[in-house]
Scaffold this motif. Structure first.
Motif, short mmCIF file in Angstrom:
data_model
loop_
_atom_site.label_atom_id
_atom_site.label_comp_id
_atom_site.label_asym_id
_atom_site.label_seq_id
_atom_site.Cartn_x
_atom_site.Cartn_y
_atom_site.Cartn_z
N UNK A 39 -5.33 45.21 76.99
CA UNK A 39 -6.22 44.14 76.54
C UNK A 39 -7.29 43.77 77.55
N UNK A 40 -7.49 44.56 78.57
CA UNK A 40 -8.47 44.24 79.60
C UNK A 40 -7.77 43.77 80.87
N UNK A 41 -8.57 43.46 81.88
CA UNK A 41 -8.01 43.03 83.16
C UNK A 41 -7.96 41.52 83.30
N UNK A 50 -14.11 32.64 74.80
CA UNK A 50 -13.24 33.61 75.46
C UNK A 50 -14.02 34.89 75.75
N UNK A 51 -13.81 35.41 76.95
CA UNK A 51 -14.45 36.65 77.39
C UNK A 51 -13.38 37.56 77.99
N UNK A 52 -13.49 38.84 77.69
CA UNK A 52 -12.59 39.83 78.26
C UNK A 52 -13.37 40.65 79.28
N UNK A 74 -11.01 44.61 74.21
CA UNK A 74 -11.31 43.32 73.55
C UNK A 74 -10.80 43.32 72.11
N UNK A 75 -10.93 44.46 71.44
CA UNK A 75 -10.39 44.58 70.08
C UNK A 75 -8.87 44.41 70.10
N UNK A 76 -8.20 45.06 71.05
CA UNK A 76 -6.75 44.91 71.18
C UNK A 76 -6.36 43.47 71.44
N UNK A 77 -7.09 42.80 72.33
CA UNK A 77 -6.81 41.39 72.64
C UNK A 77 -6.88 40.56 71.37
N UNK A 78 -7.93 40.74 70.59
CA UNK A 78 -8.12 39.97 69.36
C UNK A 78 -7.04 40.30 68.33
N UNK A 79 -6.74 41.57 68.18
CA UNK A 79 -5.74 42.00 67.20
C UNK A 79 -4.37 41.38 67.49
N UNK A 80 -3.98 41.34 68.75
CA UNK A 80 -2.67 40.79 69.11
C UNK A 80 -2.58 39.28 68.90
N UNK A 81 -3.73 38.63 68.79
CA UNK A 81 -3.74 37.17 68.64
C UNK A 81 -4.28 36.71 67.29
N UNK A 82 -4.69 37.65 66.46
CA UNK A 82 -5.21 37.30 65.14
C UNK A 82 -6.51 36.50 65.21
N UNK A 83 -7.38 36.87 66.15
CA UNK A 83 -8.65 36.15 66.32
C UNK A 83 -9.81 37.14 66.22
N UNK A 85 -12.92 39.29 67.66
CA UNK A 85 -13.10 39.99 68.93
C UNK A 85 -13.99 39.18 69.87
N UNK A 86 -13.48 38.87 71.06
CA UNK A 86 -14.31 38.15 72.04
C UNK A 86 -15.34 39.09 72.67
N UNK A 87 -16.34 38.51 73.28
CA UNK A 87 -17.31 39.30 74.04
C UNK A 87 -16.57 39.94 75.22
N UNK A 88 -17.01 41.12 75.59
CA UNK A 88 -16.36 41.80 76.71
C UNK A 88 -17.41 42.36 77.65
N UNK A 89 -17.01 42.47 78.90
CA UNK A 89 -17.92 42.89 79.96
C UNK A 89 -17.19 43.79 80.94
N UNK A 90 -17.97 44.58 81.67
CA UNK A 90 -17.46 45.40 82.75
C UNK A 90 -18.01 44.82 84.05
#
Length: 103
Positions: A39-41, A50-52, A74-83, A85-90
């Motif tokens: 789900x990101x770091x 929320x940001x990943x 970020x997709x995994x994070x959202x899927x596991x929480x039913x929300x 997809x949050x914005x994500x950054x590197x």
């Protein structure tokens, strides 16, 4: 360098960035590895948003690979929480620079 050293280097970078976000007033937590469902770091919450973050402390820079990884996580994070997809950054650590000089 050994894989153990690289893992320690990456973990320290995650902790340093998390502390920096907290110092700036954000809610920041490290995320646990979940294998293929990673789900990101870091998850960072600022003003209710929320940001990943996918953090990289590597010698070589592969933006496409890093960006694709951040999007998937970020997709995994959202899927596991039913929300949604949050914005994500590197965040990429520059060689011989502190975290205040993220590239």
């Amino acid at each position: 360098m050994s894989a153990k050293y690289n893992k320690q280097k990456g973990s320290q970078f995650e902790v340093d960035v998390m502390k920096w976000f907290r110092k700036m007033g954000a809610v920041a937590e490290r995320l646990r590895l979940s294998g293929a469902e990673d789900e990101g770091d870091l998850v960072v919450i600022v003003a209710g948003e929320t940001y990943i973050f996918e953090l990289k402390n590597t010698k070589s820079l592969n933006l496409k690979e890093f960006w694709d990884e951040a999007q998937t996580e970020a997709i995994n994070y959202a899927k596991h929480r039913g929300i949604n997809k949050p914005l994500s950054y590197v965040l990429y650590k520059r060689r011989n620079a502190g975290i205040e000089r993220l590239g």
